[in-house]
Design an enzyme around this catalytic site. Structure first.
Site, PDB file in Angstrom:
ATOM      1  N   HIS A 248      -4.786   2.084   7.321  1.00  0.00           N
ATOM      2  CA  HIS A 248      -3.405   2.550   7.446  1.00  0.00           C
ATOM      3  C   HIS A 248      -3.123   3.655   6.405  1.00  0.00           C
ATOM      4  CE1 HIS A 248       1.086   1.638   7.871  1.00  0.00           C
ATOM      5  NE2 HIS A 248       1.039   2.308   6.734  1.00  0.00           N
ATOM      6  N   GLU A 249      -3.541   3.407   5.150  1.00  0.00           N
ATOM      7  CA  GLU A 249      -3.269   4.383   4.081  1.00  0.00           C
ATOM      8  C   GLU A 249      -4.143   5.637   4.223  1.00  0.00           C
ATOM      9  OE1 GLU A 249      -0.609   4.002   2.525  1.00  0.00           O
ATOM     10  OE2 GLU A 249      -0.296   1.871   2.853  1.00  0.00           O
TER      11      GLU A 249
ATOM     12  N   GLN B  44       3.203   9.965   1.074  1.00  0.00           N
ATOM     13  CA  GLN B  44       4.458   9.257   1.302  1.00  0.00           C
ATOM     14  C   GLN B  44       5.481   9.523   0.201  1.00  0.00           C
ATOM     15  OE1 GLN B  44       2.279   5.345   2.124  1.00  0.00           O
ATOM     16  NE2 GLN B  44       4.229   5.110   3.180  1.00  0.00           N
TER      17      GLN B  44
ATOM     18  N   HIS C  70      -2.572   8.035   6.470  1.00  0.00           N
ATOM     19  CA  HIS C  70      -1.541   8.861   5.815  1.00  0.00           C
ATOM     20  C   HIS C  70      -2.158  10.116   5.195  1.00  0.00           C
ATOM     21  CE1 HIS C  70       2.245   6.751   6.114  1.00  0.00           C
ATOM     22  NE2 HIS C  70       1.719   5.613   5.693  1.00  0.00           N
TER      23      HIS C  70
ATOM     24  N   GLY D 219       0.841  -1.192   0.000  1.00  0.00           N
ATOM     25  CA  GLY D 219       0.000   0.000   0.000  1.00  0.00           C
ATOM     26  C   GLY D 219       0.874   1.239   0.000  1.00  0.00           C
TER      27      GLY D 219
ATOM     28  N   CYS E 175       5.556  -0.006   7.477  1.00  0.00           N
ATOM     29  CA  CYS E 175       5.278   1.121   6.588  1.00  0.00           C
ATOM     30  C   CYS E 175       6.517   1.430   5.761  1.00  0.00           C
ATOM     31  CB  CYS E 175       4.890   2.330   7.450  1.00  0.00           C
ATOM     32  SG  CYS E 175       4.480   3.807   6.509  1.00  0.00           S
ATOM     33  N   LEU E 176       6.308   1.705   4.474  1.00  0.00           N
ATOM     34  CA  LEU E 176       7.442   2.042   3.615  1.00  0.00           C
ATOM     35  C   LEU E 176       8.150   3.312   4.089  1.00  0.00           C
ATOM     36  CD1 LEU E 176       5.980   1.245   0.070  1.00  0.00           C
ATOM     37  CD2 LEU E 176       7.564  -0.127   1.442  1.00  0.00           C
TER      38      LEU E 176
END
Length: 187
Positions: A149-150, A64, A153, A59, A107-108
């Protein structure tokens, strides 16, 4: 109609977009709604997917990669070429279940850090797809968690803000070179 944003699922030496990491201000800004869904937005979604696949993610939200727009890409099966990715534009949470579940998240934007996070088990959202068509989706398990989660962001919230064990979190962040000062707890 096949997705116009489908890209080859492979790692690129030089992904098109640059990831931002915990501590970067851009991750704390609320993303703006997309007013026009056009080729520019589809190109952004394609580049986000290429960047996500290159980093082994499932994701990715536009903030991000430093882009202040409400665009999310998700692909829970990055190794399955037949599985189409999900593109969520202007997603809104309509309903969440009372039942909560705890699972590990990563998370990235915080590579190497994995912590338990409590979230609603089921989430119902409305969004627009890459063609601007209104959609609704009810999701649980990994997809439900990934969507929440996304969407966080898009609201300037990072998963570590939801970790309840602050001592373990501080140790884990430190171990991976991140500052606990960058956490803005929402629990």
């Amino acid at each position: 109609m096949p997705s116009e944003v489908a890209v080859e699922k492979k790692k690129l030496q030089n992904p098109p977009l640059e990831l931002h990491y915990l501590g970067d201000r851009v991750l704390r800004q609320g993303a703006k709604r997309v007013t026009k869904i056009d080729e520019e937005i589809r190109k952004l979604a394609r580049e986000m997917l290429q960047t996500m696949y290159s980093q082994d993610g499932i994701g990715l939200a536009a903030p991000q990669v430093g882009i202040n727009k409400q665009v999310i890409v998700i692909d829970l099966e990055p190794d399955n070429p037949a599985n189409s990715p999900l593109v969520l534009i202007n997603p809104t949470i309509k309903q969440v279940s009372r039942d909560m579940c705890v699972a590990q998240e990563g998370c990235l934007s915080i590579p190497g850090v994995y912590m338990d996070v409590k979230r609603p088990e089921v989430v119902e959202i409305s969004y627009k797809d890459e063609y601007g068509r209104p959609k609704t989706l009810k999701a649980s398990d990994l997809l439900g968690r990934c969507i929440q989660h996304e969407i966080d962001h898009l609201n300037g919230v990072v998963f570590v803000d939801r970790v309840e064990n602050s001592l373990a979190l501080a140790q884990e962040l430190s171990k991976h070179g991140f500052s606990y000062q960058a956490v803005k707890s929402v629990v």
